[in-house]
Design a protein around this motif. Structure first.
Motif, mmCIF file in Angstrom:
data_model
loop_
_atom_site.group_PDB
_atom_site.id
_atom_site.type_symbol
_atom_site.label_atom_id
_atom_site.label_comp_id
_atom_site.label_asym_id
_atom_site.label_seq_id
_atom_site.Cartn_x
_atom_site.Cartn_y
_atom_site.Cartn_z
ATOM 1 N N ALA A 149 0.835 -1.208 0.000
ATOM 2 C CA ALA A 149 0.000 0.000 0.000
ATOM 3 C C ALA A 149 0.867 1.254 0.000
ATOM 4 O O ALA A 149 0.507 2.267 -0.602
ATOM 5 C CB ALA A 149 -0.935 -0.007 1.198
ATOM 6 N N VAL A 150 2.010 1.188 0.644
ATOM 7 C CA VAL A 150 2.934 2.331 0.666
ATOM 8 C C VAL A 150 3.700 2.424 -0.657
ATOM 9 O O VAL A 150 3.925 3.525 -1.183
ATOM 10 C CB VAL A 150 3.926 2.190 1.849
ATOM 11 N N LEU A 151 4.077 1.273 -1.201
ATOM 12 C CA LEU A 151 4.900 1.251 -2.419
ATOM 13 C C LEU A 151 4.132 1.582 -3.692
ATOM 14 O O LEU A 151 4.682 2.208 -4.599
ATOM 15 C CB LEU A 151 5.567 -0.117 -2.575
ATOM 16 N N LYS A 152 2.884 1.177 -3.772
ATOM 17 C CA LYS A 152 2.134 1.337 -5.018
ATOM 18 C C LYS A 152 2.075 2.784 -5.508
ATOM 19 O O LYS A 152 2.348 3.043 -6.677
ATOM 20 C CB LYS A 152 0.735 0.744 -4.892
ATOM 21 N N PRO A 153 1.739 3.767 -4.653
ATOM 22 C CA PRO A 153 1.722 5.144 -5.165
ATOM 23 C C PRO A 153 3.104 5.629 -5.628
ATOM 24 O O PRO A 153 3.205 6.431 -6.559
ATOM 25 C CB PRO A 153 1.233 5.974 -3.981
ATOM 26 N N GLN A 154 4.153 5.141 -4.993
ATOM 27 C CA GLN A 154 5.506 5.570 -5.349
ATOM 28 C C GLN A 154 5.985 4.944 -6.653
ATOM 29 O O GLN A 154 6.728 5.572 -7.400
ATOM 30 C CB GLN A 154 6.499 5.193 -4.245
ATOM 31 N N LEU A 155 5.590 3.704 -6.910
ATOM 32 C CA LEU A 155 6.161 2.954 -8.027
ATOM 33 C C LEU A 155 5.213 2.731 -9.207
ATOM 34 O O LEU A 155 5.654 2.267 -10.255
ATOM 35 C CB LEU A 155 6.665 1.594 -7.530
ATOM 36 N N ALA A 156 3.941 3.051 -9.058
ATOM 37 C CA ALA A 156 2.984 2.822 -10.140
ATOM 38 C C ALA A 156 3.397 3.604 -11.381
ATOM 39 O O ALA A 156 3.656 4.799 -11.331
ATOM 40 C CB ALA A 156 1.584 3.226 -9.707
ATOM 41 N N GLY A 157 3.503 2.909 -12.507
ATOM 42 C CA GLY A 157 3.902 3.531 -13.760
ATOM 43 C C GLY A 157 5.404 3.602 -13.949
ATOM 44 O O GLY A 157 5.880 3.842 -15.048
ATOM 45 N N LYS A 158 6.154 3.396 -12.878
ATOM 46 C CA LYS A 158 7.612 3.456 -12.962
ATOM 47 C C LYS A 158 8.249 2.078 -12.897
ATOM 48 O O LYS A 158 9.406 1.915 -13.239
ATOM 49 C CB LYS A 158 8.172 4.315 -11.820
ATOM 50 N N ALA A 159 7.470 1.107 -12.419
ATOM 51 C CA ALA A 159 7.999 -0.250 -12.280
ATOM 52 C C ALA A 159 6.845 -1.240 -12.446
ATOM 53 O O ALA A 159 5.687 -0.907 -12.201
ATOM 54 C CB ALA A 159 8.626 -0.422 -10.893
ATOM 55 N N ASP A 160 7.189 -2.443 -12.866
ATOM 56 C CA ASP A 160 6.208 -3.513 -12.990
ATOM 57 C C ASP A 160 5.836 -3.964 -11.575
ATOM 58 O O ASP A 160 6.684 -4.465 -10.834
ATOM 59 C CB ASP A 160 6.806 -4.660 -13.804
ATOM 60 N N MET A 161 4.577 -3.777 -11.213
ATOM 61 C CA MET A 161 4.160 -4.068 -9.840
ATOM 62 C C MET A 161 4.250 -5.558 -9.512
ATOM 63 O O MET A 161 4.435 -5.919 -8.353
ATOM 64 C CB MET A 161 2.752 -3.526 -9.580
#
Length: 148
Positions: free
Chosen positions: A123-135
């Motif tokens: 939940a913390v990582l998704k806003p930071q990495l969405a669109g920048k990395a393959d989740m």
């Protein structure tokens, strides 16, 4: 220039160059963007367009694996071409080292210690990495970090 305008310009260029496969992929992308705008009654910004591109890329990757399992390599190659076309509209991704550093920072800030904390950490990582990395890749790295 916004991403949507760039995609539209690329579609026009493909039309002039008579690149039918590329034109088809770009039309599908523009149709998906337009559908999202109509459904939500908003004008999509670049981040939302990237989210649409990500969704389409995931669909294409799933299709490739299914086509290969069915021995339909001609269809798999067509999907790979679409993946190549769509990937041009994604921003440069983060390296694995950068992703691991962000995960380590999030582990420290959330106090995550085991597999039970994975949801809180994602939940913390998704806003930071969405669109920048393959989740999906991020999820694998988080699982290995938390000892799953």
């Amino acid at each position: 220039m916004s991403l949507k305008v760039r995609i539209n310009d690329d579609m026009k260029a493909a039309m002039r160059a008579k690149e039918t496969a590329r034109l088809s992929a770009l039309r599908l992308l523009l149709a998906a963007i337009k559908q999202k705008e109509v459904d939500e009654r908003i004008e999509l910004d670049d981040a939302a367009v990237v989210a649409v591109v990500d969704k389409m890329l995931k669909q294409r990757r799933d299709s490739v694996s299914q086509y290969e399992a069915a021995q339909r390599f001609d269809l798999a190659n067509a999907e790979r071409f679409e993946i190549e076309v769509l990937s041009a509209y994604k921003p440069a991704g983060l390296s694995t080292e950068q992703i691991v550093a962000i995960i380590d920072e999030a582990v420290t800030s959330t106090g995550a210690i085991g597999p039970a904390d994975m949801g809180k950490l994602m939940a913390v990582l998704k806003p930071q990495l969405a669109g920048k990395a393959d989740m999906a890749e991020v999820s694998k790295l988080v699982k290995s970090r938390l000892g799953n």
